[in-house]
Design a protein around this motif. Structure first.
Motif, PDB file in Angstrom:
ATOM      1  N   ARG A 130      -7.589  40.689 -17.187  1.00 45.91           N
ATOM      2  CA  ARG A 130      -7.568  40.804 -15.720  1.00 45.91           C
ATOM      3  C   ARG A 130      -6.943  42.123 -15.286  1.00 45.91           C
ATOM      4  NH1 ARG A 130      -5.536  35.602 -16.515  1.00 45.91           N
ATOM      5  NH2 ARG A 130      -3.448  36.286 -15.886  1.00 45.91           N
ATOM      6  N   GLU A 131      -5.893  42.546 -15.985  1.00 41.68           N
ATOM      7  CA  GLU A 131      -5.257  43.819 -15.633  1.00 41.68           C
ATOM      8  C   GLU A 131      -6.200  44.995 -15.853  1.00 41.68           C
ATOM      9  OE1 GLU A 131      -1.145  46.273 -16.716  1.00 41.68           O
ATOM     10  OE2 GLU A 131      -1.629  44.393 -17.725  1.00 41.68           O
ATOM     11  N   LEU A 132      -6.989  44.933 -16.925  1.00 37.53           N
ATOM     12  CA  LEU A 132      -7.973  46.000 -17.157  1.00 37.53           C
ATOM     13  C   LEU A 132      -9.016  46.039 -16.050  1.00 37.53           C
ATOM     14  CD1 LEU A 132      -8.736  46.027 -20.987  1.00 37.53           C
ATOM     15  CD2 LEU A 132      -7.750  47.854 -19.633  1.00 37.53           C
ATOM     16  N   MET A 133      -9.477  44.881 -15.618  1.00 25.44           N
ATOM     17  CA  MET A 133     -10.470  44.841 -14.546  1.00 25.44           C
ATOM     18  C   MET A 133      -9.902  45.398 -13.239  1.00 25.44           C
ATOM     19  SD  MET A 133     -13.312  43.767 -15.729  1.00 25.44           S
ATOM     20  CE  MET A 133     -14.134  43.460 -14.169  1.00 25.44           C
ATOM     21  N   ASN A 134      -8.649  45.075 -12.943  1.00 27.81           N
ATOM     22  CA  ASN A 134      -8.027  45.609 -11.724  1.00 27.81           C
ATOM     23  C   ASN A 134      -7.875  47.128 -11.801  1.00 27.81           C
ATOM     24  OD1 ASN A 134      -7.743  43.058 -10.574  1.00 27.81           O
ATOM     25  ND2 ASN A 134      -5.759  42.708 -11.545  1.00 27.81           N
ATOM     26  N   LYS A 135      -7.463  47.635 -12.976  1.00 28.73           N
ATOM     27  CA  LYS A 135      -7.360  49.087 -13.140  1.00 28.73           C
ATOM     28  C   LYS A 135      -8.707  49.761 -12.988  1.00 28.73           C
ATOM     29  CE  LYS A 135      -3.269  49.246 -16.135  1.00 28.73           C
ATOM     30  NZ  LYS A 135      -2.766  49.612 -17.484  1.00 28.73           N
ATOM     31  N   LEU A 136      -9.744  49.135 -13.534  1.00 30.72           N
ATOM     32  CA  LEU A 136     -11.088  49.720 -13.439  1.00 30.72           C
ATOM     33  C   LEU A 136     -11.584  49.728 -11.998  1.00 30.72           C
ATOM     34  CD1 LEU A 136     -13.478  50.850 -15.037  1.00 30.72           C
ATOM     35  CD2 LEU A 136     -14.310  48.519 -15.310  1.00 30.72           C
ATOM     36  N   GLN A 137     -11.280  48.675 -11.234  1.00 32.53           N
ATOM     37  CA  GLN A 137     -11.715  48.630  -9.843  1.00 32.53           C
ATOM     38  C   GLN A 137     -10.967  49.635  -8.978  1.00 32.53           C
ATOM     39  OE1 GLN A 137     -14.247  46.947  -8.643  1.00 32.53           O
ATOM     40  NE2 GLN A 137     -14.697  45.920 -10.587  1.00 32.53           N
ATOM     41  N   ARG A 138      -9.694  49.912  -9.297  1.00 36.21           N
ATOM     42  CA  ARG A 138      -8.887  50.835  -8.490  1.00 36.21           C
ATOM     43  C   ARG A 138      -8.878  52.266  -9.031  1.00 36.21           C
ATOM     44  NH1 ARG A 138      -5.148  46.474  -8.886  1.00 36.21           N
ATOM     45  NH2 ARG A 138      -3.949  47.706 -10.394  1.00 36.21           N
ATOM     46  N   LEU A 139      -9.667  52.547 -10.051  1.00 33.69           N
ATOM     47  CA  LEU A 139      -9.648  53.860 -10.678  1.00 33.69           C
ATOM     48  C   LEU A 139     -10.170  54.927  -9.716  1.00 33.69           C
ATOM     49  CD1 LEU A 139      -9.109  55.507 -13.257  1.00 33.69           C
ATOM     50  CD2 LEU A 139     -11.455  55.021 -13.955  1.00 33.69           C
ATOM     51  N   GLN A 140      -9.382  56.005  -9.504  1.00 33.26           N
ATOM     52  CA  GLN A 140      -9.751  57.144  -8.670  1.00 33.26           C
ATOM     53  C   GLN A 140      -9.496  58.424  -9.445  1.00 33.26           C
ATOM     54  OE1 GLN A 140     -11.140  56.928  -5.603  1.00 33.26           O
ATOM     55  NE2 GLN A 140     -11.029  54.691  -5.605  1.00 33.26           N
ATOM     56  N   GLN A 141     -10.246  59.465  -9.106  1.00 31.28           N
ATOM     57  CA  GLN A 141     -10.102  60.730  -9.826  1.00 31.28           C
ATOM     58  C   GLN A 141      -8.777  61.411  -9.503  1.00 31.28           C
ATOM     59  OE1 GLN A 141     -13.030  63.713  -8.907  1.00 31.28           O
ATOM     60  NE2 GLN A 141     -12.144  65.207 -10.284  1.00 31.28           N
ATOM     61  N   LYS A 142      -8.488  61.618  -8.235  1.00 24.80           N
ATOM     62  CA  LYS A 142      -7.256  62.246  -7.754  1.00 24.80           C
ATOM     63  C   LYS A 142      -7.008  63.588  -8.456  1.00 24.80           C
ATOM     64  CE  LYS A 142      -5.122  57.937  -6.277  1.00 24.80           C
ATOM     65  NZ  LYS A 142      -3.973  57.025  -6.398  1.00 24.80           N
ATOM     66  N   ASP A 143      -5.944  63.691  -9.260  1.00 24.63           N
ATOM     67  CA  ASP A 143      -5.599  64.962  -9.913  1.00 24.63           C
ATOM     68  C   ASP A 143      -6.283  65.152 -11.263  1.00 24.63           C
ATOM     69  OD1 ASP A 143      -3.942  65.498  -7.797  1.00 24.63           O
ATOM     70  OD2 ASP A 143      -2.169  64.623  -8.758  1.00 24.63           O
ATOM     71  N   MET A 144      -7.044  64.188 -11.739  1.00 26.18           N
ATOM     72  CA  MET A 144      -7.724  64.315 -13.030  1.00 26.18           C
ATOM     73  C   MET A 144      -8.961  65.189 -12.916  1.00 26.18           C
ATOM     74  SD  MET A 144      -7.493  60.492 -14.720  1.00 26.18           S
ATOM     75  CE  MET A 144      -8.316  59.681 -13.339  1.00 26.18           C
ATOM     76  N   THR A 145      -9.331  65.814 -14.035  1.00 24.88           N
ATOM     77  CA  THR A 145     -10.593  66.532 -14.087  1.00 24.88           C
ATOM     78  C   THR A 145     -11.736  65.534 -14.252  1.00 24.88           C
ATOM     79  OG1 THR A 145     -10.421  66.812 -16.489  1.00 24.88           O
ATOM     80  CG2 THR A 145      -9.464  68.543 -15.102  1.00 24.88           C
ATOM     81  N   LEU A 174     -19.323  57.232  -9.031  1.00 23.37           N
ATOM     82  CA  LEU A 174     -19.369  57.966  -7.761  1.00 23.37           C
ATOM     83  C   LEU A 174     -18.279  57.501  -6.802  1.00 23.37           C
ATOM     84  CD1 LEU A 174     -23.184  58.257  -6.995  1.00 23.37           C
ATOM     85  CD2 LEU A 174     -21.594  60.143  -7.317  1.00 23.37           C
ATOM     86  N   SER A 175     -17.990  56.210  -6.790  1.00 24.01           N
ATOM     87  CA  SER A 175     -17.009  55.694  -5.829  1.00 24.01           C
ATOM     88  C   SER A 175     -15.597  56.201  -6.097  1.00 24.01           C
ATOM     89  CB  SER A 175     -17.016  54.164  -5.861  1.00 24.01           C
ATOM     90  OG  SER A 175     -16.597  53.704  -7.145  1.00 24.01           O
ATOM     91  N   GLY A 176     -15.287  56.592  -7.335  1.00 26.87           N
ATOM     92  CA  GLY A 176     -13.947  57.074  -7.646  1.00 26.87           C
ATOM     93  C   GLY A 176     -13.777  58.569  -7.572  1.00 26.87           C
ATOM     94  N   LEU A 177     -14.860  59.328  -7.314  1.00 22.64           N
ATOM     95  CA  LEU A 177     -14.762  60.793  -7.253  1.00 22.64           C
ATOM     96  C   LEU A 177     -14.034  61.240  -5.993  1.00 22.64           C
ATOM     97  CD1 LEU A 177     -18.347  61.882  -8.398  1.00 22.64           C
ATOM     98  CD2 LEU A 177     -16.233  62.207  -9.671  1.00 22.64           C
TER      99      LEU A 177
END
Length: 464
Positions: A130-145, A174-177
């Motif tokens: 469940r924690e992995l799924m939550n991280k995947l849903q909230r994943l954003q690019q932000k300062d990452m390349t 696309l949603s996390g870019l």
């Protein structure tokens, strides 16, 4: 001799026709061959220390399974090889597990799948999926390349064992870019996720080039401005130095010309254009020394020029009253307590006056050093020598030092020009100071240490 010849012929006949003997096959027996077993290759597995780190265990498990597949390790050897790589707490856990199974008469673990399930129960919590799924849903690019963002998304999907259509993965990517990359990429055509990632990398490089060029241009502009300001200041210095000398000579000549015709008139008719007093001219005005503020928190005492000041500069008048001391004396009879202090490695003037009911700090010092202000709990109206006044609405905590003495004072922010910091009754009451009226010294104790603060001489006060 005949017998020997016969034997030789018979022997020759036997060995001369080997094909005949092979065709018969009565006396031929094939040679026995040794069955050689293939040698099992040596497998070096990475060490596992049994720490409570889910990511470290999953990486170890993946590496071990790849090595087993590469070396074609049999099922009988997998468990023994894997347990040999256990170190530290992992080895202790394995030995305790074997003892428990023996006590309960359970069969020993002989297959890799059973060992892997036991390790997963030990090191992977139940909420990890469940924690992995939550991280995947909230994943954003932000300062990452772009590359780091893609690797992080693929790692989460692999850990969570997610299998979805490529169109869903593209939408997730696309949603996390970042918006500046997403807005440009959505207008470009692409076939699959790899094409989309390559387009995002190109857009990212373009944005980095633009930002670097803007920084270089702004830096070059700032350097040019600094260089032009230095040139202008240098030219002004060169021009002002001879002009000052000429102006002094002209003033002297004018004063001589003015005094000679008026020598026959009465002294009461002579009027000073500086102090508007009578009996003297502007060049002989007794209030000709005034403290003038220059840049970088430095002060100097100069003779006042013949320029007049507007009515709005009431603070300068206050400064004249406080700093007008008789010249050529070392007595502290007519001198209030002046000294110098350090505020953020800047030399500032300080006055201790028991006639002030509050500690004050000049607005010039607050703006110059960008000190953090706070709202005053009880704002009040401040009245100066003129009719107009100011409302004190802010306070500031000033950290200052006088020699080895360091202190902090809460001061009201006041538009004063007499000094930078004025310590009044609150500071004297808190420190229990003792003032020597003859030497103008202030004595107090702090942390069982006696401090004696000496004032500046009248000449130093005028020079400040």
């Amino acid at each position: 001799m005949r017998k020997q010849k016969r034997r030789s012929k018979s022997s020759y006949s036997q060995y001369s026709s080997p094909n005949e003997s092979l065709n018969v096959g009565d006396h031929y027996q094939p040679l026995s061959r040794r069955t050689i077993k293939p040698r099992e290759s040596k497998v070096d597995l990475p060490q596992f220390f049994g720490k409570d780190d889910v990511e470290a265990y999953l990486d170890w498990e993946m590496k071990v399974e790849k090595l087993f597949a590469f070396h074609k390790v049999s099922e009988e050897r997998k468990v023994s090889l894997a347990t040999l790589s256990f170190q530290g707490h992992g080895m202790y856990w394995w030995t305790s597990l074997e003892k428990k199974r023996r006590l309960h008469n359970d069969p020993s673990i002989q297959y890799w799948n059973d060992l892997r399930s036991a390790l997963r129960r030990r090191h992977i919590p139940s909420y990890y999926g469940r924690e992995l799924m939550n991280k995947l849903q909230r994943l954003q690019q932000k300062d990452m390349t772009i590359e780091q963002y893609r690797q992080q998304m693929e790692l989460y999907m692999m850990r969570a064992c997610i299998r979805e259509k490529e169109a869903t993965t593209v939408a997730r990517f696309l949603s996390g870019l970042n918006l500046e990359i997403r807005d440009q990429v959505e207008l470009l055509p692409y076939k699959d996720l790899n094409d989309l990632v390559q387009l995002c990398v190109r857009v990212e490089q373009q944005i980095l080039r633009k930002s670097s060029s803007k920084r270089e241009s702004s830096h070059s502009r700032s350097l040019k401005k600094d260089y032009m300001e230095e040139e202008k200041s240098f030219e002004k210095k060169i021009i002002s130095e001879p002009s000052k000398e000429l102006a002094k000579n002209k003033d002297k000549n004018k004063d001589k010309d003015i005094i000679t015709p008026l020598s026959s008139t009465k002294t009461t008719d002579i009027k000073c254009f500086k102090c508007l007093g009578r009996g003297h001219v502007a060049s002989q005005c007794p209030t000709k020394k005034v403290v003038i503020l220059r840049g970088h928190d430095t002060y100097s005492s100069q003779e006042e020029t013949t320029t007049t000041y507007s009515s709005e500069r009431e603070l300068l008048m206050l400064r004249r009253i406080l700093h007008n001391q008789p010249s050529g004396t070392l007595s502290q009879r007519e001198n209030i307590f002046h000294t110098r202090c350090n505020v953020l490695n800047n030399v500032c003037s300080l006055i201790v006056d028991s006639g002030s009911w509050c500690n004050c700090c000049s607005t010039r010092l607050v703006n110059k050093l960008s000190l953090i202000t706070m709202s005053h709990p009880q704002p009040y109206h401040l009245q100066w020598l003129n009719k107009d006044g100011d409302i004190v609405i802010n306070q500031v905590k000033v950290n200052f030092s006088i020699g080895k003495y360091e202190d902090q004072a809460l001061c009201d922010i006041v538009p004063m020009e007499a000094c930078h910091i004025l310590l009044g009754r609150p500071w004297q009451f808190k420190k229990k100071t003792i003032h020597n009226g003859f030497t103008n010294e202030i004595t107090f104790t702090r942390k069982e240490k006696k401090f004696v603060i000496y004032p500046l001489s009248p000449q130093q006060v005028v020079e400040d």
